[in-house]
Design a protein around this motif. Structure first.
Motif, PDB file in Angstrom:
ATOM      1  N   LEU A 112      24.840  17.053 -77.972  1.00  0.00           N
ATOM      2  CA  LEU A 112      24.312  16.589 -79.260  1.00  0.00           C
ATOM      3  C   LEU A 112      25.405  16.563 -80.324  1.00  0.00           C
ATOM      4  O   LEU A 112      25.474  15.656 -81.145  1.00  0.00           O
ATOM      5  CB  LEU A 112      23.179  17.504 -79.732  1.00  0.00           C
ATOM      6  CG  LEU A 112      21.816  17.346 -79.058  1.00  0.00           C
ATOM      7  CD1 LEU A 112      20.857  18.416 -79.552  1.00  0.00           C
ATOM      8  CD2 LEU A 112      21.230  15.970 -79.324  1.00  0.00           C
ATOM      9  N   LEU A 113      26.267  17.568 -80.308  1.00  0.00           N
ATOM     10  CA  LEU A 113      27.286  17.666 -81.352  1.00  0.00           C
ATOM     11  C   LEU A 113      28.480  16.739 -81.100  1.00  0.00           C
ATOM     12  O   LEU A 113      29.082  16.241 -82.041  1.00  0.00           O
ATOM     13  CB  LEU A 113      27.793  19.107 -81.453  1.00  0.00           C
ATOM     14  CG  LEU A 113      27.146  19.984 -82.527  1.00  0.00           C
ATOM     15  CD1 LEU A 113      25.671  20.162 -82.261  1.00  0.00           C
ATOM     16  CD2 LEU A 113      27.813  21.347 -82.583  1.00  0.00           C
ATOM     17  N   LEU A 114      28.816  16.516 -79.830  1.00  0.00           N
ATOM     18  CA  LEU A 114      30.101  15.873 -79.539  1.00  0.00           C
ATOM     19  C   LEU A 114      30.006  14.438 -79.056  1.00  0.00           C
ATOM     20  O   LEU A 114      30.995  13.717 -79.053  1.00  0.00           O
ATOM     21  CB  LEU A 114      30.839  16.674 -78.455  1.00  0.00           C
ATOM     22  CG  LEU A 114      31.405  18.022 -78.869  1.00  0.00           C
ATOM     23  CD1 LEU A 114      31.848  18.780 -77.631  1.00  0.00           C
ATOM     24  CD2 LEU A 114      32.564  17.845 -79.813  1.00  0.00           C
ATOM     25  N   ALA A 115      28.827  14.017 -78.616  1.00  0.00           N
ATOM     26  CA  ALA A 115      28.737  12.741 -77.917  1.00  0.00           C
ATOM     27  C   ALA A 115      29.204  11.570 -78.772  1.00  0.00           C
ATOM     28  O   ALA A 115      28.970  11.542 -79.973  1.00  0.00           O
ATOM     29  CB  ALA A 115      27.305  12.510 -77.475  1.00  0.00           C
ATOM     30  N   PRO A 116      29.866  10.596 -78.140  1.00  0.00           N
ATOM     31  CA  PRO A 116      30.299   9.408 -78.857  1.00  0.00           C
ATOM     32  C   PRO A 116      29.094   8.562 -79.300  1.00  0.00           C
ATOM     33  O   PRO A 116      28.007   8.708 -78.753  1.00  0.00           O
ATOM     34  CB  PRO A 116      31.124   8.628 -77.823  1.00  0.00           C
ATOM     35  CG  PRO A 116      31.305   9.526 -76.676  1.00  0.00           C
ATOM     36  CD  PRO A 116      30.265  10.580 -76.740  1.00  0.00           C
ATOM     37  N   ASN A 117      29.337   7.686 -80.271  1.00  0.00           N
ATOM     38  CA  ASN A 117      28.267   6.818 -80.763  1.00  0.00           C
ATOM     39  C   ASN A 117      27.589   6.081 -79.625  1.00  0.00           C
ATOM     40  O   ASN A 117      28.248   5.573 -78.731  1.00  0.00           O
ATOM     41  CB  ASN A 117      28.830   5.783 -81.729  1.00  0.00           C
ATOM     42  CG  ASN A 117      29.367   6.443 -82.970  1.00  0.00           C
ATOM     43  OD1 ASN A 117      28.830   7.450 -83.410  1.00  0.00           O
ATOM     44  ND2 ASN A 117      30.437   5.896 -83.505  1.00  0.00           N
TER      45      ASN A 117
ATOM     46  N   PHE B  81      27.031  20.309 -91.517  1.00  0.00           N
ATOM     47  CA  PHE B  81      28.069  19.803 -90.623  1.00  0.00           C
ATOM     48  C   PHE B  81      29.302  20.694 -90.609  1.00  0.00           C
ATOM     49  O   PHE B  81      30.236  20.497 -91.386  1.00  0.00           O
ATOM     50  CB  PHE B  81      28.475  18.374 -91.011  1.00  0.00           C
ATOM     51  CG  PHE B  81      29.475  17.763 -90.061  1.00  0.00           C
ATOM     52  CD1 PHE B  81      29.065  17.293 -88.824  1.00  0.00           C
ATOM     53  CD2 PHE B  81      30.814  17.654 -90.398  1.00  0.00           C
ATOM     54  CE1 PHE B  81      29.971  16.729 -87.952  1.00  0.00           C
ATOM     55  CE2 PHE B  81      31.731  17.086 -89.521  1.00  0.00           C
ATOM     56  CZ  PHE B  81      31.305  16.621 -88.310  1.00  0.00           C
TER      57      PHE B  81
ATOM     58  N   ILE C 264      34.022  15.432 -72.407  1.00  0.00           N
ATOM     59  CA  ILE C 264      34.404  15.876 -71.070  1.00  0.00           C
ATOM     60  C   ILE C 264      35.203  17.174 -71.162  1.00  0.00           C
ATOM     61  O   ILE C 264      34.985  18.113 -70.402  1.00  0.00           O
ATOM     62  CB  ILE C 264      35.233  14.784 -70.353  1.00  0.00           C
ATOM     63  CG1 ILE C 264      34.415  13.483 -70.220  1.00  0.00           C
ATOM     64  CG2 ILE C 264      35.729  15.276 -69.005  1.00  0.00           C
ATOM     65  CD1 ILE C 264      33.437  13.454 -69.096  1.00  0.00           C
TER      66      ILE C 264
ATOM     67  N   ILE D  70      38.434  16.667 -85.810  1.00  0.00           N
ATOM     68  CA  ILE D  70      38.322  15.880 -87.035  1.00  0.00           C
ATOM     69  C   ILE D  70      39.474  16.182 -87.985  1.00  0.00           C
ATOM     70  O   ILE D  70      39.939  15.325 -88.737  1.00  0.00           O
ATOM     71  CB  ILE D  70      36.948  16.113 -87.703  1.00  0.00           C
ATOM     72  CG1 ILE D  70      36.551  14.869 -88.468  1.00  0.00           C
ATOM     73  CG2 ILE D  70      36.957  17.296 -88.628  1.00  0.00           C
ATOM     74  CD1 ILE D  70      35.112  14.872 -88.875  1.00  0.00           C
TER      75      ILE D  70
ATOM     76  N   VAL E  67      34.728  10.057 -75.498  1.00  0.00           N
ATOM     77  CA  VAL E  67      34.245  10.591 -74.227  1.00  0.00           C
ATOM     78  C   VAL E  67      35.161  11.719 -73.765  1.00  0.00           C
ATOM     79  O   VAL E  67      34.698  12.748 -73.264  1.00  0.00           O
ATOM     80  CB  VAL E  67      34.190   9.473 -73.159  1.00  0.00           C
ATOM     81  CG1 VAL E  67      33.864  10.061 -71.800  1.00  0.00           C
ATOM     82  CG2 VAL E  67      33.150   8.446 -73.541  1.00  0.00           C
TER      83      VAL E  67
ATOM     84  N   PRO F  83      42.214  13.247 -85.143  1.00  0.00           N
ATOM     85  CA  PRO F  83      41.141  12.273 -85.402  1.00  0.00           C
ATOM     86  C   PRO F  83      40.961  11.216 -84.310  1.00  0.00           C
ATOM     87  O   PRO F  83      39.827  10.825 -84.068  1.00  0.00           O
ATOM     88  CB  PRO F  83      41.526  11.634 -86.732  1.00  0.00           C
ATOM     89  CG  PRO F  83      42.683  12.387 -87.249  1.00  0.00           C
ATOM     90  CD  PRO F  83      43.136  13.383 -86.262  1.00  0.00           C
TER      91      PRO F  83
ATOM     92  N   TYR G 167      38.466  12.399 -81.838  1.00  0.00           N
ATOM     93  CA  TYR G 167      37.163  12.767 -82.353  1.00  0.00           C
ATOM     94  C   TYR G 167      36.092  11.789 -81.876  1.00  0.00           C
ATOM     95  O   TYR G 167      36.297  10.579 -81.905  1.00  0.00           O
ATOM     96  CB  TYR G 167      37.276  12.795 -83.876  1.00  0.00           C
ATOM     97  CG  TYR G 167      35.973  12.901 -84.599  1.00  0.00           C
ATOM     98  CD1 TYR G 167      35.238  14.066 -84.557  1.00  0.00           C
ATOM     99  CD2 TYR G 167      35.500  11.830 -85.341  1.00  0.00           C
ATOM    100  CE1 TYR G 167      34.051  14.162 -85.236  1.00  0.00           C
ATOM    101  CE2 TYR G 167      34.306  11.921 -86.024  1.00  0.00           C
ATOM    102  CZ  TYR G 167      33.582  13.092 -85.955  1.00  0.00           C
ATOM    103  OH  TYR G 167      32.400  13.164 -86.622  1.00  0.00           O
ATOM    104  N   GLN G 168      34.979  12.329 -81.425  1.00  0.00           N
ATOM    105  CA  GLN G 168      33.855  11.511 -80.966  1.00  0.00           C
ATOM    106  C   GLN G 168      34.206  10.574 -79.825  1.00  0.00           C
ATOM    107  O   GLN G 168      33.708   9.464 -79.751  1.00  0.00           O
ATOM    108  CB  GLN G 168      33.332  10.649 -82.114  1.00  0.00           C
ATOM    109  CG  GLN G 168      32.154  11.251 -82.795  1.00  0.00           C
ATOM    110  CD  GLN G 168      31.596  10.299 -83.835  1.00  0.00           C
ATOM    111  OE1 GLN G 168      31.721   9.092 -83.753  1.00  0.00           O
ATOM    112  NE2 GLN G 168      30.951  10.874 -84.815  1.00  0.00           N
TER     113      GLN G 168
END
Lengths: 340, 518
Positions: B464-469, B223, B392, B378, B388, B382, B385-386
């Motif tokens: 894959l790396l940035l998308a929100p939960n 990570f 974008i 991060i 939308v 913070p 982080y994660q």
């Protein structure tokens, strides 16, 4: 030219953006009836657990899917600000990583009581939720039974050059290396990885490894048992020409990996999160492992394994404390060996 | 500062105002976040450890693989693209009007879908040549389109004179046609090379390690650890080297027709009996580039039957993908306006900086931008982080260059006189912009937005790396399912991604014709 209706266009835009941000916000809402699970377990298995849990309690479960180590390291990087309530993995090293960073809450006694001591760390900071055994899958046409490796360590020998493979970048394989490291120490592991770099082909994961072995290139591979049993129970498309070799004898290759579950200390929904883990390790949760399609071993609440599997106790796995498995060191050693 | 003063001091109509300048400045600043992140990791890692992580056998191996891929694929794509364009545009090969769209169509198939198709047709495919085959089939249209456009344009008189002076067809091609194709070849080749450096899914599936796949592996294992960032640094250097190489090769020569009147259409070469092998070649390329993916997807759809069409799951992915792609497309096109405005209407140093900065980001692979954004948010932001907004933002940075090309071309065609007339008639600046400028630029902007829309809808690594939960775009779902080798369940997602890209590919095709003045 028709006049463009900027106002209505702008209004439509606003609605679209608002809808999008609303749907995004719902992920991190403080609603107690909803938890966020960082899930490195197979999505299909966790979804089965989550759906059953939601049905029983009405609590919604949002999954963030990722690999063991990626999510583990991500939790460490996120620290107290993490949106996660529960962390589930396929293996132990990532659990140890998060535990060592002091991010797990103590688990409820009820949960711990459901899991026998050998399937969870003594600290009680997380618990085993399932188990999987290391195996050597080999092509029956290429490897006669008397030429099978007696130990995982043999695979670093010259006679195995170009003949085996593994899902190098995946957490599954890295957990096996972590087991080796805990059992045999740094020097043996370093030498073995060096031999592996010489001998082995790198695949993206276990399924790809097994499928390649089935088509006889390479002859064998190091994977976990359940991929094979799943394919056998299904179409046998990726495993018809293969068989499994269990190393047994407490060999590093007989390593049994514990899938872990823990509750984040930073979670604002402690009670719900604890309830979720109690459910997974409870009878209903473990029966999903027995009756479902995952073919992993149940470890808690005295639920027996799927009858197709050899009993866990017969595999003569080496004893490894799951909290001792060091993901960071493994990544460093594999980077050093040129595998990553 | 100089640039800012120049801009503000010249409040002439049609020139960029302070608002435009500020927005453009912010964008340029954001452009430098990924680069800044890489440089700062080198410092925080310490030079000793950096050297240790960069100068190791694995990096040499990745460099060999990556360079090998570029060195093999780009020339093959150039030969294929130019050859096809020449046959379609300059010979009387049967069916010449529909070969054009056919050779543009592979652009609608994302490279990782192509890889999935080839691997399931030939399961043992792996390594360098597998990578070259898949990359060639995915990317040769990037040379074909500009080459075909160029071949359609020039005055045949030059070639005819050369022939009259005694040159054979080969000599005419080498001395007259090829130099004119130089920009198309270099531009297309650069684009392909940059795609090769950035591609992830296609090469993972055929087990071919490049910097991008290795960075992703490092990310999965640690990570955003130092080793991954160092690899990203080397990758950025590779991109910059490519940009520099292209700029050097391009030189300053211009090829333009002089003299009055309209050029005649070139006389097509009569193939005669030679039409048969030529036609066979065209069919073979079509079969490899379009036949393999469509046949494979069709086969998996047939095997999977109705069971793979889980409409709740697919519907949710589709809705999320469309939501993200639509927002990103609108925002990116919007952001392209101030930058394009400055590029078109101003000659200041600032305009050149903006252009340059944009060029550099366009060469950064999605994984580097995503890695930088994960680490930066991060640590320093913070709450972002994660979210939308961060995905974008990554899309805007990644795809701004695509929007810019279209918007700039549109803006350049707006007569400043109309804006001046609008102002003279008492309309305010913003009103003039909306009533005159935007309206005239709308078609170009719509095309640009469509281009970004498709790029986002098929984007994989950064998502894959940035998308929100809870995000599961079409590309993510396809990736997860094909990763488990559940090819049947992955097929509907592949199909939807291709279908979504078809209209835009058609748009690109017609646009490349318009650019040639046909």
């Amino acid at each position: 030219m028709k006049p463009v209706r900027w106002k209505s266009l702008a209004a439509g835009l606003t609605v679209a953006v608002a809808a999008l941000s609303l749907s995004a916000c719902s992920n991190s809402s403080d609603d107690a009836n909803e938890i966020t699970v960082y899930n490195a377990q197979h999505e299909s298995l966790t979804k089965e657990w989550a759906d059953a849990f939601t049905e029983q309690t009405g609590i919604k479960v949002t999954l963030r899917q990722g690999g063991d180590t990626a999510l583990g390291n991500q939790l460490v990087a996120e620290g107290a600000a993490s949106p996660a309530d529960v962390f589930l993995t396929e293996n132990s090293p990532a659990m140890a990583l998060v535990e060592n960073a002091g991010l797990f809450a103590d688990l409820d006694k009820q949960t711990l009581d459901q899991v026998p001591a050998q399937y969870r760390p003594s600290t009680g900071k997380w618990t085993g939720i399932a188990a999987r055994s290391t195996v050597f899958v080999y092509n029956k046409n290429k490897v006669p039974a008397d030429q099978l490796p007696a130990s995982l360590l043999d695979l670093a020998q010259p006679q195995w050059k170009g003949r085996w493979g593994a899902g190098v970048s995946g957490a599954d394989f890295q957990a096996i290396v972590a087991g080796l490291l805990a059992l045999k120490g740094e020097d043996v592991t370093r030498a073995w990885l060096k031999g592996m770099k010489e001998n082995a082909a790198a695949f993206p994961n276990n399924v790809a490894t097994m499928k390649a072995v089935n088509s006889a290139s390479p002859d064998g591979g190091v994977i976990y048992h359940y991929y094979w049993y799943r394919d056998q129970a299904n179409t046998k498309e990726s495993s018809a020409d293969t068989a499994l070799h269990y190393f047994k004898n407490q060999d590093p290759g007989a390593f049994v990996s514990i899938s872990g579950g823990g509750v984040l200390k930073s979670s604002k929904k402690q009670e719900t999160a604890q309830k979720f883990l109690a459910f997974i390790t409870g009878k209903a949760g473990q029966e999903v492992l027995r009756d479902g399609t995952s073919m992993e071993y149940p470890v808690a609440s005295d639920v027996a394994a799927n009858p197709a599997l050899p009993p866990l106790a017969d595999l003569k796995a080496p004893a490894v404390d799951p909290s001792e498995l060091d993901a960071k060191k493994v990544t460093a050693l594999m980077t050093e060996a040129g595998l990553l | 500062m100089v640039a800012l003063r120049t801009v503000v001091a010249a409040p002439r109509i049609g020139r960029p105002g302070p608002l435009v300048t500020i927005v453009a400045l912010l964008l340029v600043a954001a452009t430098f976040v990924p680069l800044g992140y890489i440089v700062s990791t080198v410092f925080s890692t310490g030079l000793d450890q950096t050297a240790e992580l960069v100068f190791r056998p694995r990096v040499g191996e990745l460099l060999r693989n990556t360079v090998g891929l570029v060195v093999c694929t780009v020339p093959i794509c150039v030969v294929l693209g130019v050859g096809l364009a020449w046959v379609v545009e300059r010979t009387d090969v049967p069916g010449k009007s529909w070969w054009g769209p056919v050779f543009a169509a592979p652009l609608a198939v994302p490279a990782f879908v192509n890889s999935y198709a080839w691997v399931s047709a030939f399961p043992t495919m792996h390594g360098l040549w597998a990578g070259v085959v898949i990359a060639t089939m995915s990317y040769f249209p990037l040379v074909y389109l500009p080459a075909a456009a160029t071949l359609r344009r020039p005055d045949p008189a030059v070639e005819e004179s050369a022939r009259a002076l005694g040159s054979g067809p080969v000599a005419v091609f080498a001395r007259i046609v090829l130099p004119q194709l130089r920009l198309a070849i270099l531009g297309g080749g650069l684009l392909i090379a940059l795609h090769l450096l950035a591609e992830y899914g296609a090469f993972v599936m055929v087990r071919f390690d490049t910097f991008t796949t290795a960075i992703f592996e490092q990310y999965q294992s640690s990570f955003a650890g130092a080793a991954g960032s160092m690899l990203a640094g080397v990758l950025v250097l590779c991109c910059l080297a490519l940009l520099a190489a292209e700029a050097t090769l391009r030189g300053r020569a211009h090829y333009a027709r002089i003299g009055g009147g309209a050029p005649r259409a070139a006389t097509r070469i009569q193939l005669g009996i030679g039409a048969i092998p030529v036609l066979a070649g065209l069919v073979a390329v079509t079969a490899a580039a379009l036949g393999v993916p469509l046949w494979t997807i069709g086969r998996w759809l047939r095997i999977g039957g109705a069971a793979v069409w889980d409409f709740t799951e697919i519907g949710m992915s589709l809705a999320q993908t469309v939501g993200l792609a639509l927002t990103a497309a609108l925002l990116t096109t919007l952001c392209a306006f101030p930058v394009a405005w400055i590029a078109v209407r101003s000659t200041s140093a600032f305009a050149r900086i903006i252009e340059g900065a944009n060029y550099i980001t366009s060469s950064l692979p999605g994984i580097v931008i995503a890695l930088a954004m994960v680490t930066v948010t991060i640590r320093w932001a913070p709450p972002l982080y994660q979210t939308v907004s961060m995905v974008i933002a990554a899309y805007v940075l990644l795809f701004l260059p695509r929007a810019l090309v279209g918007v700039r071309a549109g803006l350049a065609q707006v007569p400043v006189g109309l804006e001046e007339a609008s102002r003279a008639l008492g309309k305010s600046g913003p009103a003039t912009f909306f009533l005159v400028t935007l309206r005239l630029t709308a078609p170009a902007a719509a095309a640009a937005a469509a281009l970004v829309f498709v790029a986002v809808a098929t984007e994989l690594t950064a998502t894959l790396l940035l998308a929100p939960n809870g995000t599961r775009t079409l590309a993510m779902r396809f990736w997860a399912l094909s990763g488990e080798l559940d090819y049947a369940a992955a097929a509907p997602y592949a199909l939807i991604m291709i279908v979504a890209a078809v209209p835009v590919t058609y748009l690109l095709f017609t646009h490349s014709r318009k650019a040639a003045g046909i």
